[in-house]
Design a protein around this motif. Structure first.
Motif, short mmCIF file in Angstrom:
data_model
loop_
_atom_site.label_atom_id
_atom_site.label_comp_id
_atom_site.label_asym_id
_atom_site.label_seq_id
_atom_site.Cartn_x
_atom_site.Cartn_y
_atom_site.Cartn_z
N ASP A 176 37.37 53.51 -17.34
CA ASP A 176 38.30 52.38 -17.42
C ASP A 176 37.62 51.02 -17.26
OD1 ASP A 176 40.32 54.20 -17.73
OD2 ASP A 176 40.97 54.14 -15.63
N ARG A 177 36.52 50.97 -16.50
CA ARG A 177 35.81 49.71 -16.25
C ARG A 177 34.63 49.62 -17.20
NH1 ARG A 177 36.73 47.69 -10.93
NH2 ARG A 177 34.58 46.95 -10.83
N ILE A 178 34.73 48.71 -18.16
CA ILE A 178 33.72 48.57 -19.20
C ILE A 178 32.91 47.31 -18.91
CG2 ILE A 178 33.32 48.39 -21.68
CD1 ILE A 178 36.28 49.51 -21.94
N GLU A 179 31.62 47.50 -18.62
CA GLU A 179 30.75 46.36 -18.33
C GLU A 179 30.34 45.71 -19.64
OE1 GLU A 179 30.20 45.39 -15.25
OE2 GLU A 179 31.24 47.11 -14.37
N LEU A 180 31.07 44.66 -20.03
CA LEU A 180 30.84 44.05 -21.34
C LEU A 180 31.28 42.60 -21.31
CD1 LEU A 180 30.13 44.81 -24.40
CD2 LEU A 180 32.60 44.88 -24.72
N THR A 181 30.40 41.71 -21.76
CA THR A 181 30.76 40.30 -21.85
C THR A 181 31.53 40.04 -23.14
OG1 THR A 181 28.74 39.66 -23.03
CG2 THR A 181 28.66 39.67 -20.61
N GLN A 182 32.29 38.96 -23.16
CA GLN A 182 33.01 38.61 -24.38
C GLN A 182 32.05 38.16 -25.47
OE1 GLN A 182 36.62 36.32 -23.92
NE2 GLN A 182 37.05 37.22 -21.92
N GLU A 183 30.90 37.62 -25.09
CA GLU A 183 29.88 37.28 -26.10
C GLU A 183 29.40 38.55 -26.82
OE1 GLU A 183 29.46 34.10 -22.88
OE2 GLU A 183 29.82 36.25 -22.96
N ALA A 184 29.19 39.61 -26.05
CA ALA A 184 28.74 40.86 -26.65
C ALA A 184 29.82 41.46 -27.54
CB ALA A 184 28.35 41.85 -25.55
N LEU A 185 31.07 41.38 -27.10
CA LEU A 185 32.17 41.91 -27.92
C LEU A 185 32.30 41.12 -29.22
CD1 LEU A 185 34.49 43.89 -28.23
CD2 LEU A 185 35.95 42.30 -26.94
N ALA A 186 32.10 39.81 -29.15
CA ALA A 186 32.14 38.98 -30.37
C ALA A 186 31.05 39.40 -31.34
CB ALA A 186 32.00 37.50 -30.00
N GLU A 187 29.86 39.67 -30.82
CA GLU A 187 28.76 40.11 -31.68
C GLU A 187 29.06 41.46 -32.31
OE1 GLU A 187 23.99 41.23 -31.45
OE2 GLU A 187 24.97 40.32 -29.73
N LEU A 188 29.64 42.37 -31.53
CA LEU A 188 29.96 43.69 -32.04
C LEU A 188 30.98 43.63 -33.17
CD1 LEU A 188 30.26 45.68 -28.70
CD2 LEU A 188 28.39 45.77 -30.33
N LEU A 189 31.94 42.71 -33.05
CA LEU A 189 32.99 42.60 -34.05
C LEU A 189 32.62 41.66 -35.19
CD1 LEU A 189 36.10 42.39 -31.66
CD2 LEU A 189 35.29 44.38 -32.94
N GLY A 190 31.51 40.94 -35.04
CA GLY A 190 31.07 40.02 -36.09
C GLY A 190 31.95 38.80 -36.23
N VAL A 191 32.46 38.28 -35.09
CA VAL A 191 33.34 37.11 -35.11
C VAL A 191 32.85 36.09 -34.09
CG1 VAL A 191 35.32 38.47 -35.87
CG2 VAL A 191 34.94 38.12 -33.42
N GLN A 192 33.47 34.91 -34.10
CA GLN A 192 33.13 33.86 -33.16
C GLN A 192 33.66 34.17 -31.77
OE1 GLN A 192 31.20 31.13 -33.91
NE2 GLN A 192 30.96 32.07 -35.94
N ARG A 193 32.99 33.61 -30.76
CA ARG A 193 33.43 33.81 -29.37
C ARG A 193 34.86 33.31 -29.16
NH1 ARG A 193 31.69 33.32 -23.88
NH2 ARG A 193 33.62 33.42 -22.69
N GLY A 214 32.15 39.44 -17.57
CA GLY A 214 31.26 40.57 -17.79
C GLY A 214 31.88 41.93 -17.64
N ARG A 215 33.23 41.98 -17.63
CA ARG A 215 33.88 43.28 -17.41
C ARG A 215 35.26 43.29 -18.03
NH1 ARG A 215 34.12 44.38 -11.39
NH2 ARG A 215 31.92 44.81 -11.73
N VAL A 216 35.61 44.41 -18.64
CA VAL A 216 36.96 44.62 -19.15
C VAL A 216 37.48 45.92 -18.55
CG1 VAL A 216 38.40 45.02 -21.19
CG2 VAL A 216 36.47 43.43 -21.33
N ILE A 217 38.69 45.88 -17.99
CA ILE A 217 39.33 47.05 -17.41
C ILE A 217 40.54 47.42 -18.27
CG2 ILE A 217 40.48 48.03 -15.39
CD1 ILE A 217 38.89 46.04 -13.68
N VAL A 218 40.58 48.66 -18.73
CA VAL A 218 41.73 49.14 -19.50
C VAL A 218 42.84 49.49 -18.52
CG1 VAL A 218 42.60 50.89 -21.08
CG2 VAL A 218 40.27 49.99 -21.37
N VAL A 219 43.97 48.80 -18.65
CA VAL A 219 45.11 48.99 -17.74
C VAL A 219 46.15 49.92 -18.35
CG1 VAL A 219 46.98 47.80 -16.53
CG2 VAL A 219 44.72 46.69 -16.75
N ASP A 220 46.43 49.76 -19.63
CA ASP A 220 47.47 50.54 -20.31
C ASP A 220 46.87 51.16 -21.57
OD1 ASP A 220 49.69 51.58 -21.58
OD2 ASP A 220 50.82 49.70 -21.63
N ARG A 221 46.34 52.38 -21.43
CA ARG A 221 45.69 53.03 -22.57
C ARG A 221 46.68 53.32 -23.69
NH1 ARG A 221 41.18 55.95 -24.07
NH2 ARG A 221 41.59 57.71 -25.47
N ALA A 222 47.86 53.81 -23.34
CA ALA A 222 48.85 54.13 -24.37
C ALA A 222 49.24 52.88 -25.16
CB ALA A 222 50.09 54.76 -23.73
#
Length: 254
Positions: A176-193, A214-222
């Motif tokens: 549930d706890r994903i250690e990931l910055t929004q900069e990294a997520l932007a790079e993964l998706l190929g979009v601007q921050r 630096g972290r995203v927590i999934v609260v509602d998976r469904a």
């Protein structure tokens, strides 16, 4: 990258062979083909384990929360993820037979442990074991399916759908706890921050995730699944069909 030497002997590999879905299908005999020449390493965020144009010398089997992204970079500096691999798979020399240059960059996006095996050892083991050869044949099929689905997803689905899909995949691998910055997520998706900021904010406002530095927590998976595109289930179902818990999916033939 650091070597993991907290244990000695075969016991130090138990977490790898139980924590990686490919390695967990190995019999004792198949395991022995790789283990004596394998290392356990701790991969750092941002580390490159494959560089485009360079020969692939090692195969990496992530376990724990480790995630590696296959990224295609353009000459103008833009990049986009075409596949990501965590505890369900392996990176490096899995598709090719023998030494060959890497086409994509492979970057660590969530740091953690991995087992690495020299390519020459892996290729020799494939020649010794029909199970191992079949398993990597099947994983190659799965990886190609992920790349094809990513190409479709990038072309037709919204940034929010793609972000939800990626977070679900990351949750499957890292919890549930994903250690990931929004900069990294932007790079993964190929979009601007700024685009990612808006998408993350929208998902957070709906109570689906909680984002911190630096972290995203999934609260509602469904709820997150309802926002994701069909690509998430398509790729996950294909893994079960061609590999599954036995390594041979629904058929013993490759």
């Amino acid at each position: 990258m650091r070597m993991l030497d907290t244990m000695t002997g075969p016991e130090r590999f138990e977490d790898a062979f139980s924590g990686n879905l490919l390695l967990s299908t190995f019999s004792t005999e198949v395991r022995q083909l790789l283990q004596s020449d394998a290392d356990l390493v701790d991969l750092d965020v941002g580390q490159r384990v494959l560089t485009r144009g360079q020969d692939v010398d090692w195969s990496y089997f992530p376990f724990g929360t480790t995630m590696i992204s296959l990224v295609v970079e353009l000459s103008d500096g833009r990049s986009v993820q075409v596949a990501s691999i965590g505890r369900e798979g392996a990176v490096g020399g899995i598709v090719s037979c023998g030494h060959a240059p890497a086409f994509a960059e492979a970057k660590v996006i969530v740091g953690g442990p991995a087992m690495r095996v020299p390519m020459k050892v892996l290729e020799h083991a494939k020649g010794q074991s029909s199970f191992l050869k079949n398993l990597f044949c099947r994983f190659s099929d799965y990886l190609l399916a992920e790349v094809m689905q990513s190409a479709t997803c990038n072309s037709f689905h919204s940034i929010q759908q793609r972000a939800a899909r990626w977070l679900l995949t990351a949750q499957d691998r890292a919890g549930d706890r994903i250690e990931l910055t929004q900069e990294a997520l932007a790079e993964l998706l190929g979009v601007q921050r700024t685009t990612v900021n808006a998408v993350v904010g929208a998902l957070q406002d709906q109570g689906l995730i909680s984002a911190r530095r630096g972290r995203v927590i999934v609260v509602d998976r469904a709820g997150l699944k309802r926002h994701a595109c069909e690509c998430y289930s398509a790729v996950k179902d294909h893994f079960g069909a061609v590999i599954g818990p036995s390594g041979s999916g629904g058929s013993p033939d490759c």
